[in-house]
Design a protein around this motif. Structure first.
Motif, PDB file in Angstrom:
ATOM      1  N   VAL A 284       1.150  -1.347   0.083  1.00  0.00           N
ATOM      2  CA  VAL A 284       0.050  -0.272   0.377  1.00  0.00           C
ATOM      3  C   VAL A 284       0.898   0.821  -0.209  1.00  0.00           C
ATOM      4  O   VAL A 284       1.577   1.773   0.867  1.00  0.00           O
ATOM      5  N   PRO A 285       1.583   1.680  -1.062  1.00  0.00           N
ATOM      6  CA  PRO A 285       2.403   3.093  -1.547  1.00  0.00           C
ATOM      7  C   PRO A 285       1.915   3.851  -0.655  1.00  0.00           C
ATOM      8  O   PRO A 285       0.284   4.110  -0.462  1.00  0.00           O
ATOM      9  N   GLY A 286       2.700   4.917   0.229  1.00  0.00           N
ATOM     10  CA  GLY A 286       1.865   6.054   0.888  1.00  0.00           C
ATOM     11  C   GLY A 286       1.912   5.685   2.285  1.00  0.00           C
ATOM     12  O   GLY A 286       1.151   6.193   3.157  1.00  0.00           O
ATOM     13  N   LEU A 287       0.530   4.717   2.615  1.00  0.00           N
ATOM     14  CA  LEU A 287       0.563   4.744   3.688  1.00  0.00           C
ATOM     15  C   LEU A 287       1.206   4.706   5.089  1.00  0.00           C
ATOM     16  O   LEU A 287       2.424   4.531   5.135  1.00  0.00           O
ATOM     17  N   HIS A 288       0.903   5.650   5.591  1.00  0.00           N
ATOM     18  CA  HIS A 288       1.484   5.653   7.244  1.00  0.00           C
ATOM     19  C   HIS A 288       0.539   4.768   8.036  1.00  0.00           C
ATOM     20  O   HIS A 288      -0.415   4.242   8.578  1.00  0.00           O
ATOM     21  N   LEU A 289       2.356   3.502   8.846  1.00  0.00           N
ATOM     22  CA  LEU A 289       1.071   2.894  10.127  1.00  0.00           C
ATOM     23  C   LEU A 289       0.222   2.709  10.965  1.00  0.00           C
ATOM     24  O   LEU A 289      -0.663   2.640  10.870  1.00  0.00           O
ATOM     25  N   TYR A 290       1.360   4.553  12.048  1.00  0.00           N
ATOM     26  CA  TYR A 290       0.223   4.634  13.063  1.00  0.00           C
ATOM     27  C   TYR A 290      -1.473   5.377  12.531  1.00  0.00           C
ATOM     28  O   TYR A 290      -1.648   5.753  13.189  1.00  0.00           O
ATOM     29  N   ASP A 291      -0.951   6.395  11.176  1.00  0.00           N
ATOM     30  CA  ASP A 291      -2.095   6.748  11.436  1.00  0.00           C
ATOM     31  C   ASP A 291      -3.147   6.018  10.940  1.00  0.00           C
ATOM     32  O   ASP A 291      -4.312   5.623  11.279  1.00  0.00           O
ATOM     33  N   ALA A 292      -3.050   4.866  10.419  1.00  0.00           N
ATOM     34  CA  ALA A 292      -3.980   3.355   9.653  1.00  0.00           C
ATOM     35  C   ALA A 292      -4.525   2.866  10.464  1.00  0.00           C
ATOM     36  O   ALA A 292      -5.366   2.709  10.793  1.00  0.00           O
ATOM     37  N   LEU A 293      -3.777   2.924  12.240  1.00  0.00           N
ATOM     38  CA  LEU A 293      -3.875   2.001  12.928  1.00  0.00           C
ATOM     39  C   LEU A 293      -4.760   2.916  14.209  1.00  0.00           C
ATOM     40  O   LEU A 293      -5.445   2.502  15.016  1.00  0.00           O
ATOM     41  N   ARG A 294      -4.656   4.564  13.780  1.00  0.00           N
ATOM     42  CA  ARG A 294      -5.695   5.743  14.700  1.00  0.00           C
ATOM     43  C   ARG A 294      -6.868   5.515  14.076  1.00  0.00           C
ATOM     44  O   ARG A 294      -7.944   5.145  14.348  1.00  0.00           O
ATOM     45  N   GLU A 295      -6.843   5.310  12.924  1.00  0.00           N
ATOM     46  CA  GLU A 295      -7.868   4.384  12.057  1.00  0.00           C
ATOM     47  C   GLU A 295      -8.888   3.497  12.628  1.00  0.00           C
ATOM     48  O   GLU A 295     -10.061   4.107  12.504  1.00  0.00           O
ATOM     49  N   LEU A 296      -8.337   2.719  12.856  1.00  0.00           N
ATOM     50  CA  LEU A 296      -9.156   1.381  13.395  1.00  0.00           C
ATOM     51  C   LEU A 296      -9.366   1.475  14.584  1.00  0.00           C
ATOM     52  O   LEU A 296     -10.288   0.935  14.772  1.00  0.00           O
TER      53      LEU A 296
END
Length: 209
Positions: A75-87
């Motif tokens: 997933v190009p450009g994915l920001h891991l911590y942002d994605a986890l916060r969105e969960l």
């Protein structure tokens, strides 16, 4: 163990589920193939890189940067911590740990010592944190300028609490952080994220609850 006045908690993978436990959800949401991301201590055959983090042989932030780089290959450009916060983390505290937090204040003081929880909980998290009422003090590495297991991190927390190091029980999931606390003169308990119920039972026995 000696007498205890304060229980000093890590929160990242102790109070909350670890990211490893939510990576399946993250993979599904972002379209990554199942099993793309490592599962750390939850892999039956073991995870050598996570074990190096646990022992302190490898820098923890660097480890998470490598996981983010792995995720970006799919997933190009994915920001891991942002994605986890969105969960979403609100309401995701481990019930067995939250139950213990509720029982402790009648006999012990409680506080937090965390390494930059902002990455997971977002900017300004302390102002509206749902579990803040259990703790008299929240000490974050961002505030004191030093991370666990640096001895100065434990010294700063103990000083802010006005406590004796030898009467503080520190709880963390990483062996390196637990050993760091002991080296700094605190008592310490390693929380096993793969068996929270057993860890809480051990803490209850230790604290006489």
């Amino acid at each position: 163990m000696s007498e205890i006045d304060v229980v000093l908690w890590d929160i990242g993978q102790v109070l909350y589920q670890s990211p490893f436990e939510r990576f399946g959800e993250l993979e599904e949401r972002t379209g990554m193939p199942e099993g793309t991301l490592p599962r750390g201590p939850f892999v039956p055959e073991g995870d050598a890189e996570y074990d190096r983090v646990d022992s302190g042989e490898r820098d923890e932030p660097e480890y998470w940067r490598d996981i983010e780089a792995l995720a970006r290959e799919t997933v190009p450009g994915l920001h891991l911590y942002d994605a986890l916060r969105e969960l979403g983390w609100e309401g995701k505290g481990r019930p067995v740990v939250v139950g213990l937090l509720a029982d402790i204040p009648s006999r012990y003081r409680q506080a937090v010592l965390t390494n930059d929880a902002t990455k997971f909980l977002g900017e300004g998290w302390k102002a509206s944190w749902e579990y803040a009422h259990y703790f008299e003090r929240i000490v974050d590495s961002l505030d004191i300028g030093v991370r666990k297991p640096d001895p100065a991190s434990y010294a700063a927390a103990v000083d802010l609490l006005g406590a004796e190091a030898s009467r503080v029980l520190f709880v963390d999931d990483l062996t390196a952080n637990v050993e760091g606390a002991r080296a700094a003169g605190l008592q310490a308990f390693r929380f096993d994220t793969t068996d929270p119920a057993a860890s809480v039972a051990g803490l209850r026995a230790l604290l006489g609850l």
